[in-house]
Scaffold this active site. Structure first.
Site, mmCIF file in Angstrom:
data_model
loop_
_atom_site.group_PDB
_atom_site.id
_atom_site.type_symbol
_atom_site.label_atom_id
_atom_site.label_comp_id
_atom_site.label_asym_id
_atom_site.label_seq_id
_atom_site.Cartn_x
_atom_site.Cartn_y
_atom_site.Cartn_z
ATOM 1 C CB SER A 80 -30.123 -1.280 19.481
ATOM 2 O OG SER A 80 -30.419 -1.392 20.865
ATOM 3 C CB SER A 129 -31.982 -3.981 21.870
ATOM 4 O OG SER A 129 -32.676 -3.352 20.841
ATOM 5 C CE LYS A 178 -27.743 -0.728 23.090
ATOM 6 N NZ LYS A 178 -29.073 -1.377 23.123
#
Lengths: 74, 463
Positions: free
Chosen positions: B156, B180, B81
């Site tokens: 996210s 997330s 990420k």
């Protein structure tokens, strides 16, 4: 002191933004009101006398602190 | 095994192929890079593809394999990420503000996985600062859901969810402040583990809300999450919340099954506003755990209805982190994210304190419930992934969250697929355990996945 209503009003959001010096555009005020209302609902429903205080902010661990290290609770 | 099947292989299977010399990490990384080049034009999961780095890592893995000192993660491809700092590789946090930031050191998690021999394919898009959504015109386009491109992959850790579902990586790391890791896992039909608060280091990962932020693995199975957690877990002095609790062996008892295990279904709060298809899939999953030998019963957590107050903590801490940039360079934040963050500056000090007091109460009540059962199970999301047209409405509100309560309590929680909606989108449930008992959570998840095949279904994408 009067009790707070369960929901945050648009006027209250405007006043909070003014006090915080944060320029929130008019078209976003109702969105922000939604965030505040949802998050604050449980707090406004809370009898603050019935809830314990938060745990100590500082927790010492004899073994770790004696060596000069720091450890927070998990 | 066809190339399409191979790109969905798990860590144990790939490790076996590597050790038996039936497949080499360089060839495998090359195949995945080719697949990324073809499919990611549409999916937008990657912000940066590190092809040269991937091949260098893969060559190093081949050397380790030839020497006979390879570990279980040697040669396994991973993508991070874009919230995780990577030395010499830009780390954008999905934002215009950090669009050109090139860290001079790896964060702890990246350092640990690279040391374990993983092959870095690149960086995956995150919702802006792990909190906003990329509206049209944003510096970075949003990732799309491989199951239906008109739907969001969740956030996210949106790129992580999309890349795993589409077979564009084998492992990934996400971050989870209010869901997330688990949200994208639920919406993309993959596995996501939010470990216990303090179990996996957050040092070098861009902060959202430090008392709620967690880092953890995302993969296509509970077993793959266990492999990655084994390399990630452990004390890190660079993270002030990092725990000194000894690291368990997450693989030793993974095959132990659930016979005799006590499973608690939290009926209050977690079923409000949940769509009927999600509930039905959840009930089938719980039924499966019962058939496998677990004892299932309903439990209650009285203070759970106060859980939405966690947003006071999240928003206030996020504002504290971003305040200077918000005041000095507000134009560098995306629309709506800016106002979301500013909302955090509107709370009073006493409201933040009361939210922390409620948090303590929820933690205590949940801990008490977990004395009577070994794990808790709840639906992860309220329904399947919504379409972009819904979430890109600037007035789209925060939905009620089934995931936030486990950031509040810090308990280890694993999201796994439980089936599909009639529209063909994945559904999910989450398994939560006692602090630092990831081993039991993973064991339950693995037992469920041995008995079901939802995690083996593939989205309609072809290279």
């Amino acid at each position: 002191m009067p009790e707070l209503p369960p929901d945050v009003t648009l006027d209250e959001v405007k006043e909070r933004a003014r006090l915080a010096g944060l320029p929130i555009p008019l078209e976003r005020l109702s969105l922000v009101r939604g965030f505040l209302s949802n998050a604050l609902k449980p707090i406004r429903a809370l009898d603050s006398r019935a809830v314990r205080t938060v745990e100590p902010a500082v927790i010492f661990h004899a073994e770790v602190d004696a060596k000069g290290g720091a450890e927070s609770g998990s | 095994m066809s190339a399409d099947e191979l790109c969905y292989a798990g860590i144990r299977e790939l490790g076996g192929l590597f050790r038996r010399r039936e497949l080499g990490p360089v060839d495998y990384a090359t195949d995945l890079l080719r697949r990324i080049e073809t499919l990611d034009k549409t999916l937008n999961a990657y912000v940066t593809v590190t092809a040269e780095r991937a091949l260098a890592d893969a060559r190093a893995a081949e050397t380790a394999l030839a020497r006979g000192d390879a570990g279980p993660l040697t040669g396994i491809p991973i993508a991070y990420k874009d919230l995780y700092a990577t030395r010499g590789i830009r780390t954008t946090a999905g934002s215009a503000l950090l669009a050109d930031w090139v860290p001079d050191a790896d964060c702890t998690c990246v350092a640990r996985l690279q040391r374990a021999g993983m092959v870095m394919l690149g960086k995956l898009i995150t919702h802006e600062f792990a909190f906003g959504i990329q509206f049209p015109g944003h510096r970075f386009p949003p990732a799309r859901n491989p199951w239906n491109l008109d739907h969001i992959p969740g956030g996210s850790s949106s790129g992580s969810g999309a890349a795993l579902a589409a077979g564009l990586t084998v492992g990934s790391l996400g971050s989870d402040t209010g869901g997330s890791i688990r949200g994208p896992a639920a919406f993309c039909g993959i596995a996501g583990l939010k470990p216990t608060y303090g179990r996996v280091s957050r040092a070098g990962v861009v902060t959202l809300s430090w008392t709620l932020d967690h880092t953890g693995p995302m993969a296509r199975s509970a077993e793959d999450c266990a492999f990655m957690l084994q390399a990630l877990a452990g004390h890190d002095p660079a993270d002030p919340a990092s725990a000194r609790q000894p690291v368990a062996d997450y693989l030793a008892n993974l095959e132990g099954g659930v016979k005799g295990l006590r499973v608690g279904v939290v009926r209050d709060y977690f079923f409000e506003q949940v769509e009927p298809e999600t509930v039905a899939a959840f009930e089938r999953a719980v039924g499966e755990l019962g058939r496998l030998g677990a004892t299932v019963r309903d439990v209650t957590i009285p203070s759970m209805h106060a859980a939405p107050s966690f947003m006071v903590i999240l928003l206030a801490e996020a504002f504290a982190y971003h305040e200077r940039d918000l005041r000095e360079r507000p134009e560098l934040y995306g629309p709506v994210l800016r106002e979301k963050l500013m909302a955090g500056g509107l709370f009073r000090a006493d409201e933040y304190v009361q939210a922390q007091r409620l948090r303590s109460q929820i933690r205590e009540d949940t801990a008490r419930t977990l004395q009577a059962v070994d794990v808790l199970v709840t639906p992860t999301a309220l329904g399947p992934a919504p379409p972009f047209r819904v979430v890109l409405d600037p007035d789209f509100p925060f939905a009620k969250s089934n995931m936030g309560p486990f950031n509040v309590t810090g308990l280890p929680t694993l999201a796994l697929p439980t089936g599909f909606s009639t529209t063909g989108l994945p559904l999910s449930f989450q398994i939560s355990g006692r602090p630092f008992d990831e081993a039991t959570v993973l064991r339950v998840g693995h037992a469920y996945q041995r008995a079901t095949d939802w995690h083996r279904r593939r989205p309609p994408v072809r290279a």
